[in-house]
Scaffold this active site. Structure first.
Site, short mmCIF file in Angstrom:
data_model
loop_
_atom_site.label_atom_id
_atom_site.label_comp_id
_atom_site.label_asym_id
_atom_site.label_seq_id
_atom_site.Cartn_x
_atom_site.Cartn_y
_atom_site.Cartn_z
N HIS A 88 -30.50 37.24 -21.10
CA HIS A 88 -29.99 36.99 -19.74
C HIS A 88 -28.95 35.87 -19.73
CE1 HIS A 88 -33.22 39.62 -18.38
NE2 HIS A 88 -34.05 38.88 -19.09
N SER A 134 -0.91 30.88 -25.29
CA SER A 134 -0.48 30.79 -23.90
C SER A 134 1.00 30.40 -23.83
CB SER A 134 -1.32 29.75 -23.14
OG SER A 134 -0.78 29.47 -21.87
#
Length: 459
Positions: free
Chosen positions: A155, A278
């Site tokens: 989870h 980037s």
């Protein structure tokens, strides 16, 4: 001018490989149709249905390099028929006498379906080869990191210690099952068809089934029990296999993407000098390859649905259903080829960071070993009572910010059951790996025994 990412010069190598694009190219598609026509003519000649001289001429002239694809394409547009211009071009090459025997007894879908299966079989060999290469890279990592401890997460949260080798072994075992599925599907999927107008072999006379059998034998395909113009389960099965393989690769890409997050930093995809993350943030080393790997699973999954829709066929055949296969199967094979190439490169150069894995294991200050403590306390207290005690102490540690060790040793119920030295041993995550290393061994042994980790012949 290309208008699809598969063919755009600037993008095509992010969405496919040159090798797989060649399988689904105009030239190869046309050649596969010609291969079927040649095999058909030669089989018919053996059975006395067409003159041997005509069959030999048809086979000799059934070469894509002898044809003008652009002229054929223009004629397709004009006559609104996908195969007839090819037949006319082959007939012209063979001359007025021999050309009359081209396509004798067959219908268009016989040629197109069988040609598609020849292309799919060619793609299959590439996929199988590259998936085996992925399996070998996974095996190397699993073996190397058999005992490398890391946090196992459920989870999204840390649960218990595991090993990186175990995580990789899960992927390897999944890939092995895909390889087995591919092998098992071969006799079912790779069948051609020569049924004639409605699949009854009527145009071939009583020799129809034998014409089909001999033609398919020449092509290296199975002869079907019955015409499959209206039964598209073979295409649907193979599309489903492509979707499953892609799902495994996409899961792997997504998992490594998350493990590469700055805050986790347990693995990093291969980095090469000059690679830019980037256009505005110079420091970035983005998971570009992992994102690309994971991103291609979605279009393949949607293509699976498109091919399954093709199973709804009107009567003995129609042109509404099978055209979906023309779109989805080439795309899926090309996208999957890109995923396999990326996966091989990523796994071969993956940077694994055991120190960071150990750091993250200790982030919770021992809480990761709560299960272990609970089972030690279960002997004197009983399992359910031990769970209640440890739960209470865990919540106190989390909510008050007190190290779990201190909370444990301050509790009389724990002190009576566990000494301080024993508790220190219990808090070592590297000694609570269960059978993870042995499971890695078992997965590797099974993959090796099945022969999947051996080099395969060149396609």
């Amino acid at each position: 001018m290309p208008s699809h990412v598969i063919d755009m010069i600037m993008l095509q190598n992010n969405f496919g490989t040159a090798e797989m694009r060649a399988v689904w190219s105009d030239e190869n598609r046309l050649q596969k149709h010609l291969d079927v026509e040649a095999a058909l003519a030669l089989a018919e000649a053996e059975l006395g249905l067409v003159p041997a001289e005509a069959a030999e001429e048809i086979a000799a002239k059934a070469k894509v390099e002898l044809m003008n694809i652009e002229e054929i394409a223009q004629e397709v547009l004009k006559v609104k028929h996908s195969l007839m211009p090819t037949l006319k071009a082959l007939q012209k090459l063979c001359g007025p006498e021999h050309g009359e025997w081209v396509h004798y007894g067959a219908t268009t879908q016989d040629i197109v379906d069988t040609g598609m299966m020849l292309q799919l079989q060619q793609a299959h060999r590439i996929i199988r080869r590259d998936l085996r290469a992925v399996a070998r890279e996974l095996a190397k990592l699993a073996r190397e990191h058999r005992e490398t401890p890391m946090a196992g997460r459920s989870h999204g949260m840390q649960g218990l210690p595991t090993t990186f080798g175990f995580k990789i072994a899960v992927l390897l075992d999944e890939v092995v099952r895909h390889l087995e599925r591919l092998r098992e599907a071969e006799p079912r999927v790779f069948a051609g068809v020569l049924g004639g107008g409605v699949g009854t072999h009527a145009s071939f006379g009583p020799l129809g089934p034998e014409v089909e059998r001999r033609t398919m034998e020449r092509l290296g395909l199975q002869a079907p029990n019955v015409c499959w113009h209206s039964s598209r389960d073979r295409s649907a099965e193979y599309a489903g296999l492509l979707g499953m393989i892609s799902g495994t690769l996409g899961k792997m890409g997504n998992e490594f993407y998350n493990l590469m997050r700055t805050e986790i930093d347990e693995v990093e995809e291969p980095f090469t000098s000059g690679k830019i993350g980037s256009s505005t943030m110079p420091h970035k080393r983005n998971p570009a390859a992992l994102e690309g790997l994971a991103s291609l699973t979605k279009p393949i999954r949607y293509n699976v649905a498109l091919v399954q829709d093709s199973m709804i066929v009107e009567h003995e055949r129609d042109a509404m259903s099978w055209r979906g296969e023309w779109i989805a199967l080439p795309e899926s094979c090309i996208y999957l080829a890109s995923q396999l190439a990326s996966a091989k490169a990523i796994l071969a150069g993956l940077v694994v960071k055991p120190d960071n894995m150990l750091r993250n294991l200790n982030l919770l200050g021992g809480l990761l070993l709560s299960e272990r403590v609970m089972f030690v306390l279960a002997k004197p207290l009983g399992k359910q009572t031990a769970h209640e005690v440890v739960y209470e102490l865990c919540m106190k540690s989390v909510e008050e910010g007190i190290p779990f060790r201190e909370i444990l040793m301050a509790d009389s119920r724990v002190r009576e059951a566990v000494g301080e030295e024993e508790l220190e041993n219990l808090m070592n995550p590297a000694t609570y790996l269960g059978s993870a290393p042995q499971t890695v061994d078992r997965v590797l042994a099974a993959a090796e025994a099945a022969g999947w980790l051996r080099e395969e012949e060149t396609v």
